[in-house]
Enzyme design. Sequence first.
Site, PDB file in Angstrom:
ATOM      1  NE  ARG A 112      -3.332   2.428   2.807  1.00 18.36           N
ATOM      2  CZ  ARG A 112      -2.990   3.445   3.699  1.00 18.36           C
ATOM      3  NH1 ARG A 112      -2.313   3.071   4.726  1.00 18.36           N
ATOM      4  NH2 ARG A 112      -3.743   4.563   3.847  1.00 18.36           N
ATOM      5  CG  HIS A 156      -0.735   8.902   3.827  1.00 21.20           C
ATOM      6  ND1 HIS A 156      -0.965   7.449   3.867  1.00 21.20           N
ATOM      7  CD2 HIS A 156      -0.494   9.644   4.947  1.00 21.20           C
ATOM      8  CE1 HIS A 156      -0.497   7.433   5.276  1.00 21.20           C
ATOM      9  NE2 HIS A 156      -0.141   8.321   5.641  1.00 21.20           N
ATOM     10  CD  GLU A 202      -3.954   7.569  10.049  1.00 15.54           C
ATOM     11  OE1 GLU A 202      -3.517   8.668  10.642  1.00 15.54           O
ATOM     12  OE2 GLU A 202      -3.671   6.605  10.506  1.00 15.54           O
ATOM     13  CG  ASN A 330      -4.812   3.513   8.824  1.00 13.37           C
ATOM     14  OD1 ASN A 330      -5.178   2.582   8.181  1.00 13.37           O
ATOM     15  ND2 ASN A 330      -4.391   4.758   8.482  1.00 13.37           N
ATOM     16  CE1 TYR A 332       0.931   2.913  13.627  1.00 13.67           C
ATOM     17  CE2 TYR A 332      -1.381   3.844  12.679  1.00 13.67           C
ATOM     18  CZ  TYR A 332      -0.080   3.197  12.564  1.00 13.67           C
ATOM     19  OH  TYR A 332       0.354   3.280  11.242  1.00 13.67           O
ATOM     20  CD  GLU A 391      -1.070   4.122   8.058  1.00 12.44           C
ATOM     21  OE1 GLU A 391      -0.841   4.299   9.199  1.00 12.44           O
ATOM     22  OE2 GLU A 391      -1.283   4.856   7.205  1.00 12.44           O
TER      23      GLU A 391
HETATM   24  C1  BGC Z   1      -0.100   7.768   9.409  1.00 15.28           C
HETATM   25  C2  BGC Z   1       1.373   7.754   9.157  1.00 15.28           C
HETATM   26  C3  BGC Z   1       2.105   7.637  10.415  1.00 15.28           C
HETATM   27  C4  BGC Z   1       1.719   6.595  11.303  1.00 15.28           C
HETATM   28  C5  BGC Z   1       2.673   6.598  12.441  1.00 15.28           C
HETATM   29  C6  BGC Z   1      -0.693   7.063  10.756  1.00 15.28           C
HETATM   30  O1  BGC Z   1      -1.476   7.928  11.477  1.00 15.28           O
HETATM   31  O2  BGC Z   1      -1.145   7.466   8.550  1.00 15.28           O
HETATM   32  O3  BGC Z   1       1.375   8.517   8.047  1.00 15.28           O
HETATM   33  O4  BGC Z   1       3.326   7.609   9.887  1.00 15.28           O
HETATM   34  O5  BGC Z   1       0.381   6.460  11.808  1.00 15.28           O
HETATM   35  O6  BGC Z   1       2.366   7.591  13.361  1.00 15.28           O
END
Ligand code: BGC
Length: 486
Positions: A112, A156, A202, A330, A332, A391
Amino acid sequence: MPNDVSRRDLAKLAGLAAMGAAAGPAHAEEAAVTDDAGRRFPSDFVWGTATSSYQIEGGATADGRGPSIWDVFTHTPGKIEDGSTGDVACDHYDRYKHDVRLIKELGCRAYRFSIAWPRLFPDGGLTPNPKGLDFYSRLVDELLANGIEPYATLYHWDLPQALQDRVGGWRSAETAAAFAHYAGYVAQTLSDRVKTIFTINECGRFIPFGYGLGIDAPGLKLPQQEVNQARHHVALAHGLAVQAIRAKGRAGTRVGMAENITACLPAIDTPENIRAAEIATREMNAGFLNVILEGRYTDAFLAWSGKDAPTFTADELKTISTPVDFVGLNIYAPQAYVVASERAPGFDVLPMPSSFPHMSSPWLLVGPETAYWVPKLAAKIWNLKTIYITENGTSSDDKVTADGKVHDLDRVMYLRNYLAQLQRATSEGVPVKGYFLWSLMDNFEWVFGYKQRFGVYHVDFDTQLRTPKLSASYYRHVITRNAVSA
Ligand code: BGC
């Protein structure tokens, strides 16, 4: 632990040093390979990795590329922590063939990447720059020649600066119209080889950070109504782009978005809290994901926004909610642990203790179960049939050691735990079809510059040398076995 007693001293006292030398890694490996039956992913699961144009390409003025808002922002003193820019970044523009080999060495069958809008339309207008397109055409050919399926993201965050100057960027619906034109052009020219297109990456980050808090480009601090209006224009841009891609792309071109969904998890998984997490997920994503997938702003969102609510028409809502082929999430940090509440709309967000564990980036709280709950709740709420984790990954204080290696055990720990929870979701039938690790290689991490490293390949930004980290081996191992490695 008293300061004068080190962990190594303790290990010695416990006789662990000798044990470490005696342990047989080969046996451990064999055992792991034979008993992974319960930890496998679906046989057609797509394993990939992800990057974005401004973060890796460099070539800021190459072949007629126009400036983006990030070029202007990074060249404004004081905006980026280490004073750096993306002018060179990973020099991927010149080294893309080598980087494709790195993807292949991971065993990934999908990649991607994002297309820089100002390479294709340097002044944000209607006249394309064929040389800009040519770069992506060559990249796509190289990927396909190496058995890697291209997944392209259109936005992006690198908006043509000209659009910011001319119409105020996402403050204006004209930017949405320009985006649709760009999306149609990409579909027309690349969809013979690119079958999967993400519109926006995002919105949940670049609108609040770029238009509300002034942290990201274009660095604005607008009143809340204007922030909500800008988000509405992004949603509109997404819908118009879906329509343009369908109109101009080859039959079978798939389109969706990649969103940093606000991750709401049940604090404890009682049926009441799970229900509360569903409500929270819908409400806390009301401004983008929910309006796209449901075609309306929720009552609670409109009531809560009051006079700051965006203005919109019924026609716009119809465009925004043009059906998509998949949803990219995405994932995290966990963002809200919730419990059921009698108060409408039915959830309370618990305060996050300051001692909650995090990775080297303080914002990256460690909540592996995010990879289980988020796709599971999203699939239920919006009746999704195809989800990609577009992501997931972590920064680490990576150093190349004297042996020339990078022992990023913290990233391996993070991936192992998140992937285990993702596998738990797929084994229950949650329709996650693929996973894109962020990121292929260390790159320009926005306001942190090059100080935060997210890659599974280490990049020496002086020499552009790429070195595989331990996590690259870990990820290859997972992909080869199609199973979480314990
Ligand atoms: C974004 C990336 C970023 C990653 C880590 C995501 O929010 O899409 O561009 O590098 O997180 O912070």
